[in-house]
Scaffold this active site. Structure first.
Site, PDB file in Angstrom:
ATOM      1  N   HIS A 154      58.238 107.022  52.319  1.00 28.08           N
ATOM      2  CA  HIS A 154      56.463 107.038  52.711  1.00 28.08           C
ATOM      3  C   HIS A 154      56.323 105.800  53.242  1.00 28.08           C
ATOM      4  O   HIS A 154      55.572 105.508  52.300  1.00 28.08           O
ATOM      5  CB  HIS A 154      56.312 106.893  50.728  1.00 28.08           C
ATOM      6  CG  HIS A 154      56.932 108.206  50.177  1.00 28.08           C
ATOM      7  ND1 HIS A 154      56.340 109.483  50.202  1.00 28.08           N
ATOM      8  CD2 HIS A 154      57.821 108.870  49.394  1.00 28.08           C
ATOM      9  CE1 HIS A 154      56.760 110.663  50.166  1.00 28.08           C
ATOM     10  NE2 HIS A 154      57.611 110.566  49.773  1.00 28.08           N
ATOM     11  N   ARG A 175      66.507 104.272  52.262  1.00 31.04           N
ATOM     12  CA  ARG A 175      66.221 106.199  51.830  1.00 31.04           C
ATOM     13  C   ARG A 175      65.335 106.248  53.429  1.00 31.04           C
ATOM     14  O   ARG A 175      64.802 105.666  54.143  1.00 31.04           O
ATOM     15  CB  ARG A 175      64.958 105.511  51.260  1.00 31.04           C
ATOM     16  CG  ARG A 175      65.180 107.393  51.112  1.00 31.04           C
ATOM     17  CD  ARG A 175      63.825 107.764  49.615  1.00 31.04           C
ATOM     18  NE  ARG A 175      62.758 106.666  49.310  1.00 31.04           N
ATOM     19  CZ  ARG A 175      61.564 107.561  48.149  1.00 31.04           C
ATOM     20  NH1 ARG A 175      62.027 108.076  47.497  1.00 31.04           N
ATOM     21  NH2 ARG A 175      60.453 107.271  48.295  1.00 31.04           N
ATOM     22  N   ASP A 212      74.455 103.261  62.266  1.00 30.20           N
ATOM     23  CA  ASP A 212      74.958 102.440  63.492  1.00 30.20           C
ATOM     24  C   ASP A 212      74.078 100.945  63.362  1.00 30.20           C
ATOM     25  O   ASP A 212      74.331  99.615  63.764  1.00 30.20           O
ATOM     26  CB  ASP A 212      74.505 103.237  64.920  1.00 30.20           C
ATOM     27  CG  ASP A 212      75.299 104.541  65.234  1.00 30.20           C
ATOM     28  OD1 ASP A 212      76.345 104.544  64.087  1.00 30.20           O
ATOM     29  OD2 ASP A 212      75.111 105.325  65.925  1.00 30.20           O
ATOM     30  N   GLU A 271      65.310 114.991  42.872  1.00 31.33           N
ATOM     31  CA  GLU A 271      63.862 115.188  41.862  1.00 31.33           C
ATOM     32  C   GLU A 271      62.929 116.680  41.973  1.00 31.33           C
ATOM     33  O   GLU A 271      61.680 116.245  42.226  1.00 31.33           O
ATOM     34  CB  GLU A 271      63.329 114.097  43.191  1.00 31.33           C
ATOM     35  CG  GLU A 271      63.360 114.195  44.601  1.00 31.33           C
ATOM     36  CD  GLU A 271      62.779 113.026  45.441  1.00 31.33           C
ATOM     37  OE1 GLU A 271      62.453 112.485  45.219  1.00 31.33           O
ATOM     38  OE2 GLU A 271      63.330 112.888  46.922  1.00 31.33           O
ATOM     39  N   ASP A 330      58.143 112.601  41.914  1.00 31.16           N
ATOM     40  CA  ASP A 330      58.242 114.195  42.347  1.00 31.16           C
ATOM     41  C   ASP A 330      58.503 115.396  41.309  1.00 31.16           C
ATOM     42  O   ASP A 330      58.213 116.166  41.145  1.00 31.16           O
ATOM     43  CB  ASP A 330      59.086 114.718  43.123  1.00 31.16           C
ATOM     44  CG  ASP A 330      58.668 114.313  45.005  1.00 31.16           C
ATOM     45  OD1 ASP A 330      58.285 115.132  44.925  1.00 31.16           O
ATOM     46  OD2 ASP A 330      59.043 113.327  44.803  1.00 31.16           O
TER      47      ASP A 330
END
Length: 266
Positions: A47, A72, A86, A151, A177
């Site tokens: 987000h 995240r 990576d 969620e 959520d």
């Protein structure tokens, strides 16, 4: 050189660890957060405006400090997961994990063949310290940590089997959520939502995995700590700045926007 240790994973010892969301999308802001004493920071690629280069810069910025970084991802894309690993992500949180099959696919995305599908970057990648870690392919999984974010009502229905997946290290509850998906918009404290959160916590415990949650409201955070959650995000950098700015303005201007309370819709 040796494989870098994962400070977040090492800190999951049973004591509650307190963290903060890093949503500004800049290394400078993340570094400031890292100096304030939080145990961990969530570099949010879902987000917040955090593409892979921005994540890399923030990982580099917080590396000298004791705040352990968690990244995240925006989705379950194996190609994106490969890129995040990576550039040096060791603890990866993935949103909207609804089934054990999805969790298993995420584990495969984080592991090299024959145990997964992660491509080999070798000397191109920061994760290998540009080939300075000679046995990275064989040992990388030892320091990686996968957090499955549950969620949705479907995720809660399957949370026991999600938590039991080998390679899932923690379950993280997303209250905003979850409450929205159950029809209790803006009210994660509703008894139905709280029962679901408790079920997720118990499932993680029963599977021998860690449990985490986002809870900027102090009353919520203290309750979850009493339950025994292993890691709790108690702040969001953007919200903290906005609240502090409003409070400062309110001291000097009698008219205008009143300082907002901590949002319960997180």
């Amino acid at each position: 050189m040796e494989l870098p240790k994962n400070p977040f994973k090492a800190a999951l010892t049973g004591e509650t660890r307190y963290g903060c969301w890093a949503g500004f999308g800049t290394a400078y802001a993340a570094e400031i957060l890292a100096t304030t004493g939080f145990d961990w920071l969530l570099i949010d690629g879902e987000h917040a405006p955090n593409p892979v280069p921005a994540v890399l810069g923030q990982l580099q910025a917080v590396a000298p400090y004791r705040s352990a970084p968690v990244v995240r991802a925006v989705n379950h894309d194996p190609a994106l997961i490969k890129q995040l690993l990576d550039v040096g992500t060791q603890t990866l949180m993935v949103p909207m994990v609804d089934t054990a099959e999805q969790a298993e696919a995420l584990v495969r995305a984080m592991r090299f063949p024959p145990h997964g599908i992660r491509g080999v970057g070798g000397g191109l990648t920061r994760a290998t310290r540009w080939d300075a870690v000679p046995d990275y392919i064989e040992t990388a999984h030892q320091e990686l940590c996968l957090i499955a974010q549950v969620e949705s009502p479907t995720g809660i229905d399957n949370v026991e089997v999600i938590a039991a997946v080998d390679g899932v290290d923690a379950v993280f509850v997303g209250p905003a959520d979850l409450s929205t998906g159950t029809g209790h918009v803006g009210n994660p404290g509703h008894s139905d939502v709280q029962a679901m959160i408790r079920r997720a916590f118990d499932a993680a415990r029963d599977a021998g995995k860690a449990a985490g949650i986002l809870a900027p409201a102090e009353e919520d955070a203290r309750r979850y700590a009493e339950w025994g959650f292993d890691f709790i995000a108690v702040g969001i950098d953007i919200s903290l700045m906005r609240q502090a700015a409003q409070q400062t303005v309110a001291r000097y201007k009698q008219q205008g926007t009143s300082p907002s309370a901590t949002s319960s819709t997180y």
